[in-house]
Scaffold this motif. Structure first.
Motif, PDB file in Angstrom:
ATOM      1  N   ALA A  51      53.295  31.364  30.747  1.00  0.00           N
ATOM      2  CA  ALA A  51      53.112  31.486  29.302  1.00  0.00           C
ATOM      3  C   ALA A  51      51.779  32.121  28.909  1.00  0.00           C
ATOM      4  O   ALA A  51      51.285  31.880  27.821  1.00  0.00           O
ATOM      5  CB  ALA A  51      53.232  30.104  28.660  1.00  0.00           C
ATOM      6  N   GLU A  52      51.203  32.920  29.766  1.00  0.00           N
ATOM      7  CA  GLU A  52      49.929  33.550  29.419  1.00  0.00           C
ATOM      8  C   GLU A  52      49.964  35.037  29.727  1.00  0.00           C
ATOM      9  O   GLU A  52      50.958  35.565  30.220  1.00  0.00           O
ATOM     10  CB  GLU A  52      48.772  32.871  30.147  1.00  0.00           C
ATOM     11  CG  GLU A  52      48.857  32.937  31.654  1.00  0.00           C
ATOM     12  CD  GLU A  52      47.714  32.193  32.321  1.00  0.00           C
ATOM     13  OE1 GLU A  52      47.307  32.630  33.395  1.00  0.00           O
ATOM     14  OE2 GLU A  52      47.244  31.197  31.774  1.00  0.00           O
ATOM     15  N   ASN A  53      48.871  35.714  29.438  1.00  0.00           N
ATOM     16  CA  ASN A  53      48.758  37.140  29.726  1.00  0.00           C
ATOM     17  C   ASN A  53      48.652  37.365  31.230  1.00  0.00           C
ATOM     18  O   ASN A  53      48.155  36.504  31.962  1.00  0.00           O
ATOM     19  CB  ASN A  53      47.525  37.715  29.038  1.00  0.00           C
ATOM     20  CG  ASN A  53      47.662  37.706  27.536  1.00  0.00           C
ATOM     21  OD1 ASN A  53      48.758  37.815  27.008  1.00  0.00           O
ATOM     22  ND2 ASN A  53      46.544  37.569  26.847  1.00  0.00           N
ATOM     23  N   PRO A  54      49.080  38.513  31.705  1.00  0.00           N
ATOM     24  CA  PRO A  54      49.016  38.752  33.150  1.00  0.00           C
ATOM     25  C   PRO A  54      47.575  38.849  33.656  1.00  0.00           C
ATOM     26  O   PRO A  54      46.708  39.391  32.982  1.00  0.00           O
ATOM     27  CB  PRO A  54      49.748  40.076  33.335  1.00  0.00           C
ATOM     28  CG  PRO A  54      49.743  40.724  32.010  1.00  0.00           C
ATOM     29  CD  PRO A  54      49.693  39.636  30.988  1.00  0.00           C
ATOM     30  N   LEU A  55      47.348  38.292  34.849  1.00  0.00           N
ATOM     31  CA  LEU A  55      46.036  38.414  35.486  1.00  0.00           C
ATOM     32  C   LEU A  55      45.790  39.858  35.917  1.00  0.00           C
ATOM     33  O   LEU A  55      44.711  40.399  35.724  1.00  0.00           O
ATOM     34  CB  LEU A  55      45.967  37.526  36.729  1.00  0.00           C
ATOM     35  CG  LEU A  55      45.968  36.034  36.517  1.00  0.00           C
ATOM     36  CD1 LEU A  55      46.058  35.322  37.859  1.00  0.00           C
ATOM     37  CD2 LEU A  55      44.722  35.609  35.776  1.00  0.00           C
ATOM     38  N   TYR A  56      46.810  40.452  36.514  1.00  0.00           N
ATOM     39  CA  TYR A  56      46.711  41.819  37.012  1.00  0.00           C
ATOM     40  C   TYR A  56      48.019  42.549  36.720  1.00  0.00           C
ATOM     41  O   TYR A  56      49.080  41.938  36.658  1.00  0.00           O
ATOM     42  CB  TYR A  56      46.476  41.852  38.528  1.00  0.00           C
ATOM     43  CG  TYR A  56      45.213  41.153  38.942  1.00  0.00           C
ATOM     44  CD1 TYR A  56      43.978  41.766  38.776  1.00  0.00           C
ATOM     45  CD2 TYR A  56      45.250  39.885  39.496  1.00  0.00           C
ATOM     46  CE1 TYR A  56      42.815  41.129  39.152  1.00  0.00           C
ATOM     47  CE2 TYR A  56      44.092  39.233  39.875  1.00  0.00           C
ATOM     48  CZ  TYR A  56      42.879  39.858  39.698  1.00  0.00           C
ATOM     49  OH  TYR A  56      41.727  39.224  40.052  1.00  0.00           O
TER      50      TYR A  56
ATOM     51  N   ILE B 257      45.124  47.069  37.359  1.00  0.00           N
ATOM     52  CA  ILE B 257      44.458  46.842  36.081  1.00  0.00           C
ATOM     53  C   ILE B 257      44.274  45.349  35.879  1.00  0.00           C
ATOM     54  O   ILE B 257      45.210  44.566  36.053  1.00  0.00           O
ATOM     55  CB  ILE B 257      45.282  47.457  34.932  1.00  0.00           C
ATOM     56  CG1 ILE B 257      45.457  48.958  35.200  1.00  0.00           C
ATOM     57  CG2 ILE B 257      44.615  47.208  33.594  1.00  0.00           C
ATOM     58  CD1 ILE B 257      46.417  49.646  34.294  1.00  0.00           C
ATOM     59  N   ALA B 258      43.062  44.948  35.494  1.00  0.00           N
ATOM     60  CA  ALA B 258      42.739  43.539  35.271  1.00  0.00           C
ATOM     61  C   ALA B 258      43.238  43.078  33.910  1.00  0.00           C
ATOM     62  O   ALA B 258      43.737  43.873  33.104  1.00  0.00           O
ATOM     63  CB  ALA B 258      41.225  43.334  35.378  1.00  0.00           C
ATOM     64  N   MET B 259      43.088  41.787  33.644  1.00  0.00           N
ATOM     65  CA  MET B 259      43.572  41.173  32.408  1.00  0.00           C
ATOM     66  C   MET B 259      42.949  41.810  31.165  1.00  0.00           C
ATOM     67  O   MET B 259      43.622  41.976  30.146  1.00  0.00           O
ATOM     68  CB  MET B 259      43.255  39.672  32.413  1.00  0.00           C
ATOM     69  CG  MET B 259      43.780  38.933  31.213  1.00  0.00           C
ATOM     70  SD  MET B 259      43.247  37.207  31.059  1.00  0.00           S
ATOM     71  CE  MET B 259      43.470  36.568  32.672  1.00  0.00           C
ATOM     72  N   ASP B 260      41.694  42.201  31.256  1.00  0.00           N
ATOM     73  CA  ASP B 260      40.993  42.770  30.106  1.00  0.00           C
ATOM     74  C   ASP B 260      41.241  44.271  29.937  1.00  0.00           C
ATOM     75  O   ASP B 260      40.678  44.897  29.043  1.00  0.00           O
ATOM     76  CB  ASP B 260      39.493  42.500  30.208  1.00  0.00           C
ATOM     77  CG  ASP B 260      38.883  43.056  31.482  1.00  0.00           C
ATOM     78  OD1 ASP B 260      39.623  43.614  32.310  1.00  0.00           O
ATOM     79  OD2 ASP B 260      37.656  42.929  31.648  1.00  0.00           O
ATOM     80  N   GLY B 261      42.070  44.869  30.783  1.00  0.00           N
ATOM     81  CA  GLY B 261      42.387  46.283  30.670  1.00  0.00           C
ATOM     82  C   GLY B 261      41.527  47.178  31.541  1.00  0.00           C
ATOM     83  O   GLY B 261      41.718  48.393  31.562  1.00  0.00           O
TER      84      GLY B 261
END
Length: 115
Positions: free
Chosen positions: A63-68, A86-90
């Motif tokens: 239920a969260e944003n992808p780590l990678y 690509i990391a979670m922050d883009g």
């Protein structure tokens, strides 16, 4: 006699309707995924096959944003490389032409000091 242009005889090839990971690429990705799950780092994944990019997303929880995100972009094959991590922050962690080399960044996370 009708004179036809070469383009009428041989239409240009159609681009693929969607980009997808090949079986050998998925084997490399799932091998890493299995080891990260066994280490307790990752818990879920998602795959998307779109018109210009194929994406394999890795989650710590569903239920969260992808780590990678592991992306395959055929249009960048000759420029920056077919694959990107690509990391979670883009932030783009690694780009390259070889999937194993790109994923080597994540392999380092498996190596830990034993206390």
């Amino acid at each position: 006699m009708n004179a036809q242009t070469p383009s009428a005889l041989h239409p240009p090839p159609k681009p693929p309707e969607q980009v997808a990971f090949h079986r050998t690429e998925l084997s490399v990705i799932m091998n890493l995924y299995g080891r990260m799950v066994a280490a307790g780092e990752w818990r879920d994944y998602g795959m998307s096959s779109l018109r210009e990019v194929a994406v394999f997303s890795v989650f710590r929880r569903a239920a969260e944003n992808p780590l990678y995100r592991i992306e395959k972009r055929p249009k960048l094959r000759t420029k920056q490389g077919l694959y990107a991590l690509i990391a979670m922050d883009g932030q783009v962690l690694k780009r390259g032409h070889d999937l194993k080399t790109v994923l080597r960044v994540l392999e380092r996370k498996l190596i830990r000091a034993v206390e």
